[in-house]
Design a protein around this motif. Structure first.
Motif, PDB file in Angstrom:
ATOM      1  N   SER A  50       0.816  -1.211   0.000  1.00 44.49           N
ATOM      2  CA  SER A  50       0.000   0.000   0.000  1.00 44.49           C
ATOM      3  C   SER A  50       0.850   1.262   0.000  1.00 44.49           C
ATOM      4  O   SER A  50       0.312   2.360   0.129  1.00 44.49           O
ATOM      5  N   GLU A  51       2.159   1.096  -0.075  1.00 45.10           N
ATOM      6  CA  GLU A  51       3.086   2.241  -0.065  1.00 45.10           C
ATOM      7  C   GLU A  51       2.880   3.105   1.164  1.00 45.10           C
ATOM      8  O   GLU A  51       2.873   4.334   1.085  1.00 45.10           O
ATOM      9  N   GLY A  52       2.666   2.448   2.271  1.00 45.96           N
ATOM     10  CA  GLY A  52       2.588   3.158   3.542  1.00 45.96           C
ATOM     11  C   GLY A  52       1.226   3.735   3.873  1.00 45.96           C
ATOM     12  O   GLY A  52       1.037   4.306   4.942  1.00 45.96           O
ATOM     13  N   GLU A  53       0.263   3.594   2.959  1.00 46.77           N
ATOM     14  CA  GLU A  53      -1.037   4.213   3.230  1.00 46.77           C
ATOM     15  C   GLU A  53      -1.881   3.382   4.195  1.00 46.77           C
ATOM     16  O   GLU A  53      -2.677   3.915   4.943  1.00 46.77           O
ATOM     17  N   LEU A  54      -1.700   2.089   4.163  1.00 48.81           N
ATOM     18  CA  LEU A  54      -2.473   1.250   5.075  1.00 48.81           C
ATOM     19  C   LEU A  54      -1.829   1.297   6.452  1.00 48.81           C
ATOM     20  O   LEU A  54      -0.680   0.922   6.618  1.00 48.81           O
ATOM     21  N   LYS A  55      -2.590   1.752   7.431  1.00 47.92           N
ATOM     22  CA  LYS A  55      -2.049   1.870   8.787  1.00 47.92           C
ATOM     23  C   LYS A  55      -2.458   0.713   9.659  1.00 47.92           C
ATOM     24  O   LYS A  55      -1.767   0.327  10.588  1.00 47.92           O
ATOM     25  N   ASN A  56      -3.630   0.204   9.401  1.00 55.05           N
ATOM     26  CA  ASN A  56      -4.124  -0.849  10.284  1.00 55.05           C
ATOM     27  C   ASN A  56      -5.079  -1.757   9.512  1.00 55.05           C
ATOM     28  O   ASN A  56      -5.882  -1.269   8.718  1.00 55.05           O
ATOM     29  N   LEU A  57      -4.933  -3.055   9.697  1.00 52.61           N
ATOM     30  CA  LEU A  57      -5.867  -3.997   9.077  1.00 52.61           C
ATOM     31  C   LEU A  57      -6.142  -5.111  10.073  1.00 52.61           C
ATOM     32  O   LEU A  57      -5.236  -5.839  10.471  1.00 52.61           O
ATOM     33  N   GLY A  58      -7.375  -5.199  10.494  1.00 52.26           N
ATOM     34  CA  GLY A  58      -7.743  -6.285  11.404  1.00 52.26           C
ATOM     35  C   GLY A  58      -9.021  -6.930  10.904  1.00 52.26           C
ATOM     36  O   GLY A  58     -10.079  -6.302  10.914  1.00 52.26           O
ATOM     37  N   VAL A  59      -8.930  -8.136  10.392  1.00 50.29           N
ATOM     38  CA  VAL A  59     -10.115  -8.857   9.915  1.00 50.29           C
ATOM     39  C   VAL A  59     -10.059 -10.242  10.525  1.00 50.29           C
ATOM     40  O   VAL A  59      -9.278 -11.083  10.077  1.00 50.29           O
ATOM     41  N   TYR A  60     -10.844 -10.477  11.544  1.00 45.03           N
ATOM     42  CA  TYR A  60     -10.765 -11.765  12.226  1.00 45.03           C
ATOM     43  C   TYR A  60     -12.017 -12.003  13.022  1.00 45.03           C
ATOM     44  O   TYR A  60     -12.832 -11.105  13.231  1.00 45.03           O
ATOM     45  N   PHE A  61     -12.179 -13.237  13.463  1.00 43.75           N
ATOM     46  CA  PHE A  61     -13.186 -13.510  14.479  1.00 43.75           C
ATOM     47  C   PHE A  61     -12.592 -14.407  15.542  1.00 43.75           C
ATOM     48  O   PHE A  61     -11.584 -15.081  15.318  1.00 43.75           O
ATOM     49  N   TYR A  62     -13.198 -14.400  16.693  1.00 44.41           N
ATOM     50  CA  TYR A  62     -12.735 -15.266  17.778  1.00 44.41           C
ATOM     51  C   TYR A  62     -13.939 -15.743  18.585  1.00 44.41           C
ATOM     52  O   TYR A  62     -15.004 -15.141  18.576  1.00 44.41           O
ATOM     53  N   ASP A  63     -13.711 -16.883  19.251  1.00 45.46           N
ATOM     54  CA  ASP A  63     -14.676 -17.407  20.228  1.00 45.46           C
ATOM     55  C   ASP A  63     -13.914 -17.722  21.495  1.00 45.46           C
ATOM     56  O   ASP A  63     -12.796 -18.215  21.446  1.00 45.46           O
ATOM     57  N   LEU A  64     -14.579 -17.493  22.597  1.00 47.74           N
ATOM     58  CA  LEU A  64     -13.996 -17.889  23.879  1.00 47.74           C
ATOM     59  C   LEU A  64     -15.084 -18.528  24.721  1.00 47.74           C
ATOM     60  O   LEU A  64     -16.125 -17.925  24.961  1.00 47.74           O
ATOM     61  N   ASN A  65     -14.860 -19.783  25.094  1.00 55.50           N
ATOM     62  CA  ASN A  65     -15.779 -20.486  26.001  1.00 55.50           C
ATOM     63  C   ASN A  65     -15.059 -20.746  27.310  1.00 55.50           C
ATOM     64  O   ASN A  65     -13.894 -21.133  27.310  1.00 55.50           O
ATOM     65  N   ALA A  66     -15.771 -20.578  28.407  1.00 60.89           N
ATOM     66  CA  ALA A  66     -15.170 -20.905  29.703  1.00 60.89           C
ATOM     67  C   ALA A  66     -16.250 -21.464  30.602  1.00 60.89           C
ATOM     68  O   ALA A  66     -17.414 -21.050  30.531  1.00 60.89           O
ATOM     69  N   LYS A  67     -15.864 -22.417  31.411  1.00 62.47           N
ATOM     70  CA  LYS A  67     -16.858 -23.017  32.311  1.00 62.47           C
ATOM     71  C   LYS A  67     -16.185 -23.470  33.595  1.00 62.47           C
ATOM     72  O   LYS A  67     -15.058 -23.941  33.595  1.00 62.47           O
ATOM     73  N   LEU A  68     -16.915 -23.292  34.680  1.00 60.21           N
ATOM     74  CA  LEU A  68     -16.494 -23.790  35.990  1.00 60.21           C
ATOM     75  C   LEU A  68     -17.588 -24.715  36.504  1.00 60.21           C
ATOM     76  O   LEU A  68     -18.769 -24.393  36.396  1.00 60.21           O
ATOM     77  N   HIS A  69     -17.165 -25.826  37.066  1.00 59.75           N
ATOM     78  CA  HIS A  69     -18.140 -26.775  37.601  1.00 59.75           C
ATOM     79  C   HIS A  69     -17.689 -27.145  38.999  1.00 59.75           C
ATOM     80  O   HIS A  69     -16.551 -27.568  39.202  1.00 59.75           O
ATOM     81  N   HIS A  70     -18.582 -26.987  39.943  1.00 63.48           N
ATOM     82  CA  HIS A  70     -18.207 -27.293  41.328  1.00 63.48           C
ATOM     83  C   HIS A  70     -19.265 -28.191  41.953  1.00 63.48           C
ATOM     84  O   HIS A  70     -20.455 -27.889  41.908  1.00 63.48           O
ATOM     85  N   ILE A  71     -18.813 -29.304  42.547  1.00 61.10           N
ATOM     86  CA  ILE A  71     -19.727 -30.220  43.242  1.00 61.10           C
ATOM     87  C   ILE A  71     -19.740 -29.815  44.711  1.00 61.10           C
ATOM     88  O   ILE A  71     -18.748 -29.990  45.425  1.00 61.10           O
ATOM     89  N   ILE A  72     -20.851 -29.254  45.118  1.00 62.86           N
ATOM     90  CA  ILE A  72     -20.941 -28.812  46.521  1.00 62.86           C
ATOM     91  C   ILE A  72     -21.130 -30.033  47.409  1.00 62.86           C
ATOM     92  O   ILE A  72     -20.497 -30.178  48.467  1.00 62.86           O
ATOM     93  N   SER A  73     -22.049 -30.892  46.958  1.00 68.46           N
ATOM     94  CA  SER A  73     -22.336 -32.084  47.750  1.00 68.46           C
ATOM     95  C   SER A  73     -22.933 -33.111  46.811  1.00 68.46           C
ATOM     96  O   SER A  73     -23.072 -32.859  45.613  1.00 68.46           O
TER      97      SER A  73
END
Lengths: 304, 784
Positions: free
Chosen positions: B277-300
């Motif tokens: 781009s001869e220096g004209e492009l300053k930033n390019l961000g094209v993406y996707f993401y997923d984040l899964n998180a889980k906690l499981h606790h057995i109280i009794s």
């Protein structure tokens, strides 16, 4: 062996990626039902009938293929009785089939056209009654919010009860000859306007108009059987406007559907975010429209 | 709800009854197994575990032959002698044996035993074995290959079930709704297969516990996390990398799971693009993401709590700038969209017959865009900026009871409450001098809050050995801007065992949907909006009747079913002729649409094999769906845009050897309907022929909406996976080919010219743009 196999597979992946990288198009031929007669006629109360007969063309053909048909037989029926056969005439370089008799409000008219090797067609419609309307006031305001629309007008419409009515509103420029004491309405000079207070059946300002806002189509869903006053803003002109001629046309339902759908198709033709619009067609065996209109027109002088 | 509790309790059996209850879990990870079959062979009774792996069954006391089985695990058999209620936690060993596993009809979770029809369970192992698109497994693309389900346009992850639209699917992740389950303009689903444990699709006969959508329920359950040891799974493909880590925080007490995925094409493309781009492009961000998180606790023994979180976003950022010593010109585009959900859940075992699940959840879908164009020199600084955002948020709570008072009755009841917040669009637009712009407008569509309440109760009633009935009711209420809408929706299902162990099944379900979806004809876009019912546009309602036959054949290895359905929907909406869905002011959206009716009718054949070296399915659907509106198409009925007369698919997964797995799928769909002009003719203006304004135009003649059929769609996908098992880890290479014979399946059609160069002989043709020809994919995976 395994490394070689994996290498071959990676090379295949690379070649496939390079070869499939670009967008492609497929072309599908558009079907065509064959040539048909196109019969177009908008009949106005107390006026002779003009019918324009052309030939249809495939959707993929050029518009030069939409040729006029000469030597057709076009019969006019009034309330199912044959009234006359229209005569072929050239007007402004175009071929029309013209009647001698005039059409009248509240009567049903059928046009039947045949010619050449094409299947005969016909269309029927009724001329509505003349609309009840009267212009009230026309004036100019000194500091308009929109400098392009300094003029204001109010007109009153009296809508018949118990039936659905369809309207078209146009405003022409006009003049007054003090010598002959006659008004002249210039139907070649239409004035752009906007309706400022009109609420349609959906509850919002909604009138279908052309791109230059010179024509407004609307129905009586929100004022059926009532008398309403419309407020309009008119566009400025190179000179002062002293006289204007509002014309209110009552349309038959079929004529309204035709103009309404035709305008929507024109407005959305290349719009990828809109559904394709189907234009209303009441010609059996062919295409086009036989529609009815009845107009009321008058001239009003500016107050200030 | 109370009536279901009363009037049923107190069934007295002459023989003493005891209750066997507990959890079924994976012996290696402690993961609870939903849908596992629990059979008491000698009494010919059985049940299945619920979504949390819990079961309870009341049987005659004495000696019993207990068999527990689940797909992908070795069957567990034990003879027990029981005289009192017994709690038992059963552990199943994963089945790595490649030999054909023979499961007889008596032992199998036979399809004819269940009252529920129109339901398909897709084992997650099969989803992971399916051919991958650019190295990614996709749950929704797998569901598209089931009978009764079709996709929208090519490459899309939308699922269209039995004549319904993409907005009519209730897609749940751990009990929480996801509004827009796709990435990258619908090409990929948001579900990371490494974090999912179970997938069930309901196409009809909806149990009373589900409500709010008309056409389907996709119930996805996340993994809980390995209770025994730390596990990991990492993969790298052409499009994205995935990493999943799970393990105990405290062994057999508390576990965690974290799973993430991100695409990285921009990381590779950005430096290259900047260079060119001869220096004209300053930033390019094209993406996707997923984040899964889980906690499981057995109280009794009686109490477990879970906390799960999901965030999936699509990001598009581009910034260009041209600058000299005296002049700067730049443009910036930022577009973000995605889902965020959170669920807090508590499972409680009251006693051997009553289980409760309570949850609080939050879900949000948001779209945001910001476009800036600026010019600056020593004299002026001009700026054009347009910002737009929209979102929908739900905060909800739910409680479900699972009660088994007797062997003949399995009662479920519960209540839900959701507080919806609709923010349908806020636009600000500035143009002119940056400090004092000449145009400075903002349009903020009104935020609307709408509560939605629900109550349900159902009973799965074993009337006799041959006859089972599931009767239920779902009641709900929704507040729009000015009024309450309510409904009572009956749900009925029955199963009758015919000779030769063939099950006859029938179901009836009424459903109501209070939320509409404003979308275009063929593709869902991130700008599409969820809007509540209004005074003008009322909720959608459906009634669906289905009948069918089901049987396991080939020694219980294959489930065979044939179903026919009839579905009628009221209040479905379409944009009016001439309305542009991209320009519609949201405050007036209900003036741009019309409500009408829809019908869908179909016949589905399904053969599914889930065990053995070769698994997969064959599905065929013959169907028709149409719509009718007061003014659209001038009141004439027309084919629904997703109508597909024939839909056929075959999926095969075969373990060639211990370390090589092959898979392939082929699908065929009749071309979708399209609105096409088939002639053109001259129009009339309405002016007198003598007027100077008398002009003519050209009208495209369209016989009717959706009268034309586009090209048939078919596609073959294939993959091969090489697996190497080591002591401490397993690694695999997967090579997949999407569209293996390079079928040109367009995803978008338009009217264009046959020759785009200026050519007086060129004619209008219908053109289709294809974007996904043969697409290879390769990915490397390591499990430890």
């Amino acid at each position: 062996m395994k490394i070689r196999l994996l290498s071959y597979l990676l090379i295949f992946v690379a070649i496939a990626m390079i070869s499939c990288g670009k967008q492609r198009t497929v072309a599908i031929d558009i079907p065509y039902d064959g040539d048909k007669i196109v019969l177009n006629s908008i009949m106005t109360n107390d006026s002779i009938v003009y019918a324009h007969i052309t030939k249809s063309a495939s959707a993929k053909a050029s518009i030069d293929s939409l040729t006029e048909l000469s030597g057709c037989t076009v019969d006019l029926y009034e309330n199912n009785q044959l009234k006359e056969t229209l005569a072929e005439t050239l007007i402004n370089g175009r071929r029309y089939y013209v009647s001698k008799s005039k059409t009248l409000s509240n009567r049903s008219y059928t046009l039947k056209a045949s010619g050449g090797k094409l299947q005969g067609v016909e269309g029927t419609d009724q001329i509505p009654a003349k609309p009840g309307f009267s212009p009230l006031e026309f004036w100019k305001i000194s500091n308009p919010p929109d400098s392009l629309k300094p003029y204001r007008m109010t007109i009153k419409i009296k809508d018949p009860a118990g039936e659905k009515n369809y309207y078209r509103l146009k405003i022409y420029s006009a003049s007054y000859n003090t010598g002959t004491k006659r008004y002249t309405i210039n139907k070649n000079s239409e004035i752009s306007f906007s309706l400022d207070n009109f609420i349609d059946e959906k509850g919002v300002f909604g009138v279908v108009s052309d791109n230059l806002s010179r024509t407004g189509f609307f129905t009586d869903d929100t004022f059926n059987g009532q008398e309403i006053t419309l407020n309009l803003s008119l566009r400025t002109a190179s000179g002062e406007r002293l006289y204007v001629a509002p014309e209110l046309m009552a349309l038959s339902k079929q004529a309204y559907l035709y103009f309404d759908s035709k305008k929507k198709q024109e407005n959305n033709k290349d719009n990828p975010f809109s559904e394709a619009v189907i234009v209303y067609n009441n010609i059996s065996g062919g295409y086009g429209i036989v529609g009815g209109m009845a107009d009321s027109i008058t001239v009003i002088k500016r107050l200030n | 709800m109370v009536l279901f509790f009363c009037g049923i309790i107190g069934v007295e059996a002459q023989q003493k009854k005891i209750t066997l209850y507990g959890y079924v879990e994976d012996a290696e990870t402690g993961e609870k197994l939903p849908g596992a079959s629990v059979l008491i062979l000698n009494t010919k009774s059985g049940t299945t575990t619920n979504n949390y792996g819990f079961f309870t069954i009341t049987i005659p006391a004495g000696n019993i032959q207990l068999i527990i089985s689940s797909i992908g695990y070795k069957a567990y058999e034990e003879n027990l002698s029981l005289n009192t209620d017994q709690k038992i936690n059963l552990k199943l060993i994963p089945n790595n044996n490649l030999d054909e596993v023979v499961i007889t009809a008596q032992k199998s979770p036979a399809i004819q035993q269940q009252t529920q029809m129109s339901r398909v369970n897709v084992p997650i192992t099969m989803v992971k074995s399916m051919p991958r698109f650019l190295g990614e497994t996709d749950v929704l693309k797998t569901i598209q290959l089931l009978p009764g389900v079709s996709q929208g346009s090519e490459g899309n992850s939308n699922i269209l079930v039995r004549g319904g639209g993409p907005e009519q699917n209730l897609i749940l992740l751990d009990g929480t709704l996801i509004y827009n389950p796709s990435h990258f303009l619908g090409i990929f689903s948001t579900f990371n297969g490494d974090a999912i444990k179970n997938v069930e699709l309901y196409k009809g006969g909806f149990p009373a516990r589900f409500g709010g959508r008309l056409s389907s329920v996709v119930d996805l359950v996340m993994k809980d996390g390995n209770m025994k040891k730390i596990n990991g799974d990492a993969s790298i493909g052409l499009l994205a990398s995935n990493l999943t880590l799970e393990g105990p925080i405290k062994k057999d007490k508390t576990s965690f799971l974290v799973s993430g995925r991100r695409t990285y094409l921009d990381l590779i493309a950005e430096p290259l693009a900047k260079k060119t781009s001869e220096g004209e492009l300053k930033n390019l961000g094209v993406y996707f993401y997923d984040l899964n998180a889980k906690l499981h606790h057995i109280i009794s023994d009686k109490d477990r709590i879970f906390a799960s979180f999901f965030d999936g976003q699509d990001v598009f950022n581009v910034k260009n700038e041209y600058q000299t010593s005296k002049y700067l010109e730049g443009n910036t585009a930022k577009i973000n969209w995605g889902n965020t959900i959170g669920t807090l859940r508590w499972n409680h075992v009251f006693n051997n017959r009553l289980f409760a699940n309570t949850l609080i959840n939050y879900t949000r879908y948001k779209f945001f865009s910001d476009f800036i164009f600026e010019q600056k020199d020593t004299l002026r600084y001009n700026l054009v900026r347009a910002k737009y955002s929209s979102s929908i948020e739900d905060l909800g709570a739910r409680i479900d009871f699972d009660y088994r008072p007797s062997p003949e009755h399995n009662i479920k009841t519960g209540a839900t409450a959701t507080f919806h917040t609709f923010r349908p669009g806020a636009l600000t637009f500035k143009a002119g001098d940056a400090g004092n712009p000449g145009i400075n407008m903002s349009f903020t569509n009104q935020v609307q809050h709408s509560p939605e309440l629900g109550l349900y109760a159902e009973d799965d009633w074993l009337i006799s050995n041959k006859l089972k009935l599931n009767a239920g009711v779902h009641a709900s209420a929704f507040r729009s801007k000015t009024k309450w809408y309510g409904s009572v929706q009956p749900r009925l299902g029955l199963r009758y065992l015919l000779p030769a162990d063939i099950a006859f099944k029938a179901s009836y379900a009424q459903m109501v949907q209070y939320i509409h979806f404003l979308t275009n004809n063929s593709n869902t876009l991130p700008t599409d909006l969820w809007v509540p019912s209004t005074d003008r546009v009322k909720p959608m309602r459906s009634q669906q009747v289905a009948i069918g036959f089901a049987k396991t054949i080939m020694n219980g290895k294959v489930e065979a079913s044939i179903e026919s359905y009839y579905k009628k929907m009221d209040g479905v909406i379409e944009y009016l002729d001439g309305s542009s869905y991209i320009n519609s002011s949201v405050d007036e959206w209900d003036t741009k649409v019309e409500a009408g009716n829809a019908t869908a009718i179909g016949l589905e054949l399904f053969l599914q094999k889930k065990v053995g070296k070769t698994t997969g399915w064959i599905g065929y659907t013959l169907s028709k769906s149409d719509r009718v509106f007061p003014t659209i198409n001038f009141g004439k009925k027309f084919f629904y845009k997703y109508d597909r007369l024939h839909d056929f698919e075959i999926v095969v997964i075969h373990k060639l050897r211990k370390n090589i797995e092959l898979s392939g799928s082929w699908q065929f769909q009749t071309g979708s309907p399209y609105t096409l002009p088939v002639a053109q003719y001259e129009s009339i203006s309405g002016y007198s022929p003598k007027s100077n304004n008398n002009s003519t135009g050209v009208v495209d003649y369209i016989k009717g909406r959706n009268e034309f059929r586009l090209l048939n769609y078919h596609r073959l996908d294939a993959s091969i996976t090489f697996i190497r098992q080591r002591k401490k880890y397993e690694r695999s290479w997967n090579i997949s080919v999407y569209n293996a014979y390079n079928r040109q399946n367009p995803f978008y059609y338009y009217l264009g010219q046959s020759d785009e160069d200026t050519n007086s002989n060129s004619q209008r043709v219908l053109k289709g743009i294809t974007l996904l020809p043969l697409v290879p994919g390769i990915s490397y995976r390591i499990k430890f």
